[in-house]
Design an enzyme around this catalytic site. Structure first.
Site, PDB file in Angstrom:
ATOM      1  N   HIS A  11      60.562  81.235   9.032  1.00 12.88           N
ATOM      2  CA  HIS A  11      59.552  81.878   8.186  1.00 12.88           C
ATOM      3  C   HIS A  11      58.546  82.667   9.023  1.00 12.88           C
ATOM      4  CE1 HIS A  11      61.013  79.620   4.770  1.00 12.88           C
ATOM      5  NE2 HIS A  11      60.825  78.485   5.403  1.00 12.88           N
TER       6      HIS A  11
ATOM      7  N   HIS B 144      62.575  79.523  -0.494  1.00 16.67           N
ATOM      8  CA  HIS B 144      63.940  79.231  -0.059  1.00 16.67           C
ATOM      9  C   HIS B 144      64.942  79.657  -1.121  1.00 16.67           C
ATOM     10  CE1 HIS B 144      61.391  76.219   2.094  1.00 16.67           C
ATOM     11  NE2 HIS B 144      62.052  76.733   3.107  1.00 16.67           N
TER      12      HIS B 144
END
Length: 333
Positions: free
Chosen positions: A58, A221
């Site tokens: 991320h 996600h």
């Protein structure tokens, strides 16, 4: 979706990206025990430490916000996976100090499990003066949904900035936790996606959207959002997102707000600037003052196309802390 990335052995992804982070930011961060990204300039023991945890993949979150005025340690898990509680415990032991420690946990099952277990293990080992904050600002399930159903998204970053500034000033652990909770209670985030990502370790498609589709509320996600719809122009998309966000934070005419436009990985800065413009026009039309507005990539999901809008109602105390100096790989002022 075909995965095309400049990587080597997928098994070494996390180790190699952390090595690169330190190579490019060696004046600010260092790597210890393989997956603890730590401040080079350690904070004095009489000031509260701020620690967080989360999976890699991320970037720049979360390790890109380690440094003066923000995090003391980021505990890194493998791609999209929370680190284990033992690694989190090691971080808590490393920063153990009389002033205490604040542990920031994003509301995802693995992160919450590891963070909770680490806190229990720390207590069993005699570590004292540790408090935690769980961020859960995603309003895709509904602003009034149970806390456990609301994910932690990009809101952790400005929360860490505010809490980190309070810690750097020498505030007590109770006061650092208070202001972190105050910000936590006054923020909300909503995401929109146009295209999903592939998992960089195995090429697995995380989510797919049609060429003319968008999905508001998709998780970081690829978790399902509030439903798919046809692609809309920027102004209409932002209005559709800000209406529930303004309601969630109870912002009204005369209030001040902080807004982050967080790119998900494949959204251009051009688009993010246009989103910021749309948001300012919408908010000012309701008499709401945009006190802080930033656009960029802070918490990404590989090549996901889309963005997250973080809206927080702020007051003079929060703004004062926000404006304090910081020096991290991603934010420096």
């Amino acid at each position: 979706m075909v995965m095309k990335k400049f990587i080597n052995d997928p098994a070494n992804l996390t180790a190699e990206l952390l090595e690169g982070l330190v190579i490019t930011n060696g004046d600010t961060v260092k790597l210890e025990q393989e997956k603890l990204v730590c401040r080079v300039e350690e904070k004095p023991q009489d000031k509260v430490a701020v620690v967080t945890l989360g999976g890699a993949g991320h970037e720049p979150a979360l390790s890109g916000f380690v440094g003066k005025g923000m995090l003391d340690i980021s505990v890194v898990g493998d791609i999209f996976a929370a680190p284990g509680p033992v690694e989190v415990l090691e971080a808590l032991k490393k920063v153990d100090r009389p002033a205490g420690t604040l542990l920031v946990i994003l509301n995802h099952a693995g992160d919450v499990l590891s963070g909770t277990m680490a806190l229990e293990m720390a207590e069993a080992e005699g570590l004292k003066n540790i408090q935690s904050v769980n961020t859960h600002e995603d309003i895709a399930p509904g602003a009034d949904a149970p806390v456990e159903d609301r994910r932690g998204l990009v809101g952790c970053i400005p929360l860490i900035k505010v809490a980190g500034a309070a810690a750097e000033r020498g505030w007590s652990l109770d006061e650092v936790t208070r202001v972190a909770n105050k910000f936590n209670d006054q923020m909300a985030t909503l995401a929109v996606a146009l295209r999903g990502a592939t998992h960089p370790s195995n090429g697995m498609v995380i989510s797919e959207l049609g060429d003319d589709e968008m999905e508001i509320g998709m998780g970081q996600h690829g978790e399902a959002g509030t439903g798919r719809g046809k692609m809309l122009p920027c102004d209409e998309t932002v209005e559709k997102m800000l209406l529930p966000l303004v309601e969630a934070v109870k912002a009204k005419s005369g209030d001040q707000v902080l807004l982050l436009v967080n790119g998900s990985g494949a959204t251009t800065l051009m688009e993010m600037f246009i989103v910021a413009r749309s948001a300012k026009k919408f908010l000012e039309g309701r008499g709401i003052t945009l006190a802080v507005c930033k656009a960029g990539e802070y918490l990404t999901v590989q090549e996901t196309a889309g963005f997250q809008l973080l809206l927080a109602k702020v007051d003079d105390e929060i703004l004062d802390l926000w404006n304090d100096p910081c020096k991290t790989p991603t934010w420096c002022w």
